[in-house]
Design an enzyme around this catalytic site. Structure first.
Site, PDB file in Angstrom:
ATOM      1  N   SER A 135      30.632  41.183 -26.769  1.00 63.37           N
ATOM      2  CA  SER A 135      29.359  41.610 -26.210  1.00 63.37           C
ATOM      3  C   SER A 135      28.831  42.860 -26.886  1.00 63.37           C
ATOM      4  CB  SER A 135      29.505  41.901 -24.721  1.00 63.37           C
ATOM      5  OG  SER A 135      28.357  42.563 -24.258  1.00 63.37           O
ATOM      6  N   ALA A 136      27.640  42.739 -27.464  1.00 63.10           N
ATOM      7  CA  ALA A 136      27.017  43.903 -28.098  1.00 63.10           C
ATOM      8  C   ALA A 136      26.268  44.748 -27.076  1.00 63.10           C
ATOM      9  CB  ALA A 136      26.096  43.448 -29.225  1.00 63.10           C
TER      10      ALA A 136
ATOM     11  N   ARG B  93      28.945  18.343 -36.894  1.00 64.10           N
ATOM     12  CA  ARG B  93      28.972  19.567 -37.696  1.00 64.10           C
ATOM     13  C   ARG B  93      29.791  19.454 -38.965  1.00 64.10           C
ATOM     14  NH1 ARG B  93      24.354  21.569 -35.747  1.00 64.10           N
ATOM     15  NH2 ARG B  93      24.459  21.949 -33.507  1.00 64.10           N
TER      16      ARG B  93
ATOM     17  N   ASP C 294      37.778  20.467 -24.928  1.00 62.55           N
ATOM     18  CA  ASP C 294      38.697  19.331 -24.910  1.00 62.55           C
ATOM     19  C   ASP C 294      38.476  18.472 -26.151  1.00 62.55           C
ATOM     20  OD1 ASP C 294      36.930  16.959 -24.360  1.00 62.55           O
ATOM     21  OD2 ASP C 294      36.497  18.070 -22.541  1.00 62.55           O
TER      22      ASP C 294
ATOM     23  N   ARG D  84      25.100  25.362 -28.810  1.00 60.44           N
ATOM     24  CA  ARG D  84      24.347  24.253 -28.239  1.00 60.44           C
ATOM     25  C   ARG D  84      25.264  23.154 -27.686  1.00 60.44           C
ATOM     26  NH1 ARG D  84      19.221  23.748 -29.064  1.00 60.44           N
ATOM     27  NH2 ARG D  84      19.576  22.512 -27.194  1.00 60.44           N
TER      28      ARG D  84
ATOM     29  N   ARG E 276      20.954  46.702 -30.630  1.00 55.96           N
ATOM     30  CA  ARG E 276      21.392  45.476 -31.303  1.00 55.96           C
ATOM     31  C   ARG E 276      20.232  44.582 -31.730  1.00 55.96           C
ATOM     32  NH1 ARG E 276      23.161  41.265 -26.484  1.00 55.96           N
ATOM     33  NH2 ARG E 276      21.650  42.015 -24.962  1.00 55.96           N
TER      34      ARG E 276
END
Lengths: 305, 305, 305, 305
Positions: free
Chosen positions: C125-126, C226, C215, C115, C199
């Site tokens: 990548s699955a 977080r 950055d 997000r 998947r």
């Protein structure tokens, strides 16, 4: 009489402290190391110099292989994989490389440049500091007339008296504007106008400078638009110098960029349809193409080279 | 003598075609409808006018409730939920509203404004078109001296002869620069310099204009920085007008913004610690605060109001 | 039984090729060099490792001084200037530093993380590759009940039989989902379902991995949200490890971030007004504060520490 | 048995309050008004519905004419100008239009979709709320085998027993995972696991929903990639529905997008060179083209249609 020198004490301090090589485990590109901190002159007082970089061709490949798995390893060599990524518009692996430049440029060029939003910028502030007496005056062979066919284009180079007159105006007005700037700022026998106000008297050919940091995907986007023949000469002069730098930094990525973006071309569905008919030997005219006169002209230019 | 008029045929055509109300099922704010297409004058020739908007206070609440579920409905009324979102820095619901403005502004203001990257911009192009002879000349009460304590600030207003001299310089240099611009562009008896070159002679107080579209979260960020007492007066004049507009458009969101961002303040861990000690009756000095002299001064100003 | 190893041939190749130090003129941070390519374990199978970095504390200062001019040099030492920039929300100098991480993390953590839009990402990548049989199973002391007071919070740690039952479910369902995944993919006696479809049977506690480049300004924004006590424990575990890394990389910037953002607090205009009255000795109640019950509770918690 | 209904009380309240048309002076598109709030079903339980829009074809033209001046007015009609903008990659005028959608979609589709960063999103939060028992189970004609030639592609549709087995697994595992989710959340005789933890047991075919707001330029970029034949079918199903919506909203822009982006093609410099030689009658082989085998195959496919 050109002056691209960087003589302020900060830049000198940086240059000195960085003159001593250090050891690193990071991806390193010898040809970029040679360019670091070196002034690459552009226009009459401007320059570009690389201040830092992150990544190399391998960093692109490495990121792509995280996405597509180890299986891709055997299929293709690195340059081939990079060409594949460019051909299929996979942008994220190119975002894994980053370049930081120190650029000195006229304000009217800075105003075009800043329109590229996906970048980091720290510009010299004329609110805090006093700008130097440095103005861009075009060289004679870049003193172009307004195009008569294209609203935004340049026509032939001005000649003789007209050229002389223009140069005289630009030089004279620049100096006069700067004299006024100094006169308003002066605290000699008066209070002195605020810097943030006085700067409004300065014309758009005065030089400013900034640090500009951008990832390779967005840098390629910038270069495609600004190293293009339709870009204004003055910003193209910067883009051309950066192209040379990028060629040294990530040679495989630059080669793919050059082939697919700089030398490549985009066809509309109508254009593609015409082309297929022409390749089968059909004679196609504008009427039969579904294109407007302008599109048809551009299409003809494209396929005849 | 002020002129904020929009007299070009396109603007008139738009204004006319939009003069007829139409029916819509979209979120609609009557107070913003009243402002649409209306010129709000700023500075001597500038303006702001709202061209379009998307969403209202309810659109913020609606987006928040998608995220936090229907359960939040009972807990709180809309204004309370919006205050909660603002207090806890939930930015995404505010991004659900969008505002589009048409702004006429001096180039040196435009250069500050464009640094806010998360917005969409279409600026008048002086490569294609010829700029008008319109320059910002400060009103006398905004003709400030350089601050003697703050590198980027303004001090007292200039007085008497100095003020007169500055105004004379700004007016004279502007007119002269524009005369030269016209002389270089002229195709009367000469080729005429390309527009993209001639514009470099124009100073930063010339007016430009653009369409600027931004979401409410990023607009609040812009307003917090530019409607602030430390912002340069000329951009603040625009921000103040936009604040009034936003107050009409999303009154609950604006009230929360005003309380938390415009009138609020941020404390460091050190500041918070001092405060707690002071509330317990302790005498705290700079030495005991862990702050530098500058920080302590700002802290003192903050808590004494 | 924990497994944070990186055993694929690509990673090994990189690690080897990078094991040899090279010379560079770029800004170099010895403490970050020590961390490069090192696996920092997080949760039961996850990790963070630094793959590259650009800039250091000096790069922030250097960019700030381009903006504010050489004059700022004498006024303040580097750490003081960095504190000033942080206090006054000057974000662009912090954008001059860049960090690239390789992260292995459960999908439900990845969904929160992504997000944060201002970053570059290359995820495993699955669609192309088959995911490994690795699932996040919480340690017993992180197996928390739903909070009874906070819709999004955690309450007490589950105990006894309930804890055992939950762990049994998570383990069993993970294994079963992966068995089904393999059964659907298998080409043994059948065609085998497309990876991009198979998947969809895998739960959100399966591990994925990505390269993430950001950055420093945006990284600080990520860490503030977080590494905060209100963040979900599982993403906080990653943020905490990254905090340690950043502290080594840019110690002055991290110290300022810690004081102003992590340990600091934001007051509304109403809160500031109450505070000023309280410091003058006034008794202020919720009624007299203009705040809602919830705001008053948060305000009280803030000032009493 | 399909269920695309929106039965929560908030959505109903919105739908009702918006059912009454109001007057506006803003740009209004009757065909979009007809679509507002209407559920457009996608897959087995998903949907797209337009919640708001800003601008129309004229808004694009209007923004372009601010940039290029009134002079462009005579030269070209609106549709012609829009085609010109699209052909020459002028992106900013398209950014002046904005669309807000409410989308219900499986998590594995949401994970692809969110990679498009230049958009605003508010997603249903499974930390706050309990997800519904709704899972995507592919229709039989979309149950494809892994491609044998393309790592990320789909091959033929699965048949007979294998198809039945896959559907049985997907249905059974989904229900079982949801049963476990409910069992862990239950507060009947136990504390109940925190929602933010319990959700980790849910597979990627569970449905989520979000508000997604994007400008037209970035929407076109999304549609070019996701309405493409190489996109995974499940996200393409959403992109196809949105294409129909955009066609109604901005018909001239959509027509240009379709011709230049969806039906158009990009040629490399090498490809362009080959083409020119072929049009002059030359026989060109892969060897003489400078292309790799893969590029040559793609080039041949392109020009033969």
């Amino acid at each position: 009489m050109k002056d691209h020198a960087v003589t302020d004490p900060i830049s000198e301090a940086i240059a000195q402290s960085r003159a001593t090589p250090r050891q690193t485990l990071r991806a390193t590109v010898p040809a970029m190391e040679d360019r670091l901190y070196t002034i690459h002159p552009v226009l009459d007082h401007g320059f570009v110099r690389a201040v830092d970089y992150m990544g190399d061709d391998s960093a692109i490949v490495q990121a792509a292989r995280v996405s597509y798995g180890a299986g891709t390893k055997k299929a293709r060599d690195d340059a081939g994989l990079i060409r594949y990524l460019m051909r299929h518009w996979h942008s994220t692996p190119f975002e894994m490389c980053e370049l930081k430049l120190h650029v000195k440029l006229p304000v009217f060029v800075a105003r075009q440049w800043i329109r590229h939003r996906t970048a980091n910028v720290n510009e010299y502030s004329a609110r805090y500091s006093i700008l130097d007496r440095e103005f861009y005056i075009p060289a004679e062979d870049h003193l172009a007339a307004q195009s008569t066919t294209n609203n935004q284009g340049r026509g032939q180079v001005l000649e003789g008296e007209e050229a002389a007159r223009v140069l005289e105006i630009l030089r004279h007005d620049s100096m006069r504007a700067y004299d006024s700037y100094e006169a308003m700022l002066s605290q000699d026998g008066q209070q002195g106008l605020a810097r943030e106000l006085a700067r409004m008297n300065l014309p758009a050919n005065i030089y400013t400078q900034w640090y500009w940091k951008v990832d390779l995907h967005n840098l390629f986007h910038f270069l495609r638009l600004r190293a293009d023949a339709h870009a204004q000469y003055e910003i193209r002069a910067y883009a051309d110098v950066i192209c040379e730098m990028v060629k040294d930094w990530v040679p495989a990525a630059y080669a793919a960029f050059e082939d697919y973006r700089m030398n490549g071309a985009h066809l509309s569905g109508k254009g593609l349809d015409c082309l297929r008919r022409m390749l089968k030997g059909e004679q196609v005219s504008q009427e039969g193409s579904g294109m407007s006169a302008g599109e048809w002209r551009e299409f003809q230019a494209l396929i005849s080279g």
